[in-house]
Design a protein around this motif. Structure first.
Motif, PDB file in Angstrom:
ATOM      1  N   UNK A  45       1.067  -1.338  -0.083  1.00 16.68           N
ATOM      2  CA  UNK A  45      -0.085   0.138   0.053  1.00 16.68           C
ATOM      3  C   UNK A  45       0.984   1.396  -0.091  1.00 16.68           C
ATOM      4  N   UNK A  46       2.286   1.119   0.658  1.00 14.29           N
ATOM      5  CA  UNK A  46       3.249   2.229   0.443  1.00 14.29           C
ATOM      6  C   UNK A  46       2.894   2.717   1.951  1.00 14.29           C
ATOM      7  N   UNK A  47       4.083   3.451   2.273  1.00 16.07           N
ATOM      8  CA  UNK A  47       4.059   3.940   3.761  1.00 16.07           C
ATOM      9  C   UNK A  47       3.368   4.922   3.869  1.00 16.07           C
ATOM     10  N   UNK A  48       3.291   6.148   2.975  1.00 17.94           N
ATOM     11  CA  UNK A  48       2.395   7.288   3.340  1.00 17.94           C
ATOM     12  C   UNK A  48       0.919   7.056   3.300  1.00 17.94           C
ATOM     13  N   UNK A  49       0.587   6.329   2.651  1.00 11.74           N
ATOM     14  CA  UNK A  49      -0.924   5.881   2.042  1.00 11.74           C
ATOM     15  C   UNK A  49      -1.296   5.091   3.497  1.00 11.74           C
TER      16      UNK A  49
END
Ligand code: GDP
Length: 304
Positions: A45-49
């Motif tokens: 999902x990715x770190x920021x999201x």
């Protein structure tokens, strides 16, 4: 149900990881949230999201004072669907061409190997099946194989292809393709482009020139700039999205190879990070293995 089948791997993996994270716990506490964070990150999902999603859940826990782990699925699904709603307004379930632009011109971009040619072929097939007149443009003139592969798809789908020899100017191919499309009264034009990322300035110049030349034939072309990303490559896909959005204005995404990955979360993260809707997902190598992305179906396929 084909979506479910195609996304089997993403689905079972996400679901089982999530179940493991909450096993034996009755309430959502810091530990569960830490585990959930890890599940989201490892699903690409990715770190920021991921942090955005965790924050939203923390806020709800703080507000409601208590959240049972059995509620977590439902809440997570709501939050993810909400996140996708920021970029995905419609709920298209079919391959449709917006009204007004004839021909509708799609410039397809992406690095080699992500499934660009296959996606163009599958799309041509879908539109062709609707009785639309489709023309392909072999704008990746950098590799002979790219031209040959697009020709194979053109034959398979039975649509005309405009091409020149390897090494010729991609903008000239685009010009020929659009001129031919106008002459033949085509409905859809799908133009392939070279996907070299090693030199960002070159890429920017090349895509810019292709666009400018297209506009000599059709002033508002391209109507869609479709970036194809390989969903199984995780952080690489994020990186490519970053590079391409810097090089040109990308208006939609196709995420391929979601059948072969346990990391379908990339769809959520990329769409959120770049605020670009995912229009199509690739779930196999076959001609019918391309689907219109539907945020509700996608989110449900993770949780059901
Ligand atoms: P291009 O270099 O970006 O044009 O990539 P191709 O279209 O040639 O695809 C590269 C490889 O990925 C080929 O073997 C395709 O069959 C395969 N491929 C493309 N899309 C998908 C997909 O959605 N799922 C799977 N499993 N393979 C795919």
């Amino acid at each position: 149900e084909t979506l479910d089948k195609g996304l089997e791997k993403s689905k079972t993996s996400f679901f089982s990881k999530l179940s493991k994270a909450v096993a034996g716990k009755s309430k959502v506490d810091d530990e569960v949230l830490d585990d959930l964070e890890e599940v989201l990150v490892t699903s690409d999902v990715g770190v920021d999201t991921t942090l955005k999603i965790i924050e939203r859940i923390e806020e709800r826990v703080a507000r409601d004072k208590y959240m049972g782990t059995e509620e977590l699925h439902g809440i997570l699904r709501e939050e993810i669907a909400g996140l996708l709603s920021e970029t995905h307004q419609g709920e298209a379930t079919d391959f449709v061409i917006p009204e007004g632009a004839k021909p509708f011109v799609v410039m397809v971009v992406g690095v080699n190997g992500v499934g660009k040619t296959t996606t163009i072929g599958k799309l041509a097939h879908q539109f062709r099946q609707q009785g639309l007149k489709v023309i392909l443009g072999a704008g990746d003139t950098f590799r002979a194989a790219a031209i040959d592969q697009l020709q194979v798809w053109a034959d398979r789908v039975d649509v005309p292809i405009i091409k020149q020899k390897m090494g010729s100017d991609p903008a000239s191919v685009a010009f020929d393709t659009l001129s031919s499309a106008v002459n033949q009264d085509a409905d859809v034009v799908l133009i392939d482009t070279a996907g070299r990322l090693h030199n960002k300035v070159n890429l920017m110049n090349e895509l810019g020139k292709v666009k400018r030349v297209m506009q000599k034939v059709i002033p508002d072309a391209p109507h869609d700039v479709l970036l194809v990303l390989d969903g199984s490559t995780g952080q690489n896909a994020f990186e490519q999205a970053k590079q391409f959005t810097k090089a040109t204005e990308v208006t939609s995404l196709a995420v391929t190879k979601l059948d072969g990955t346990a990391k379908g979360g990339v769809v959520i993260g990329i769409s959120d990070q770049f605020q670009i809707p995912v229009k199509y997902i690739g779930v196999g190598e076959g001609i019918d293995d391309l689907q219109v992305f539907n945020k509700y179906e996608f989110v449900d396929s993770f949780f059901n």
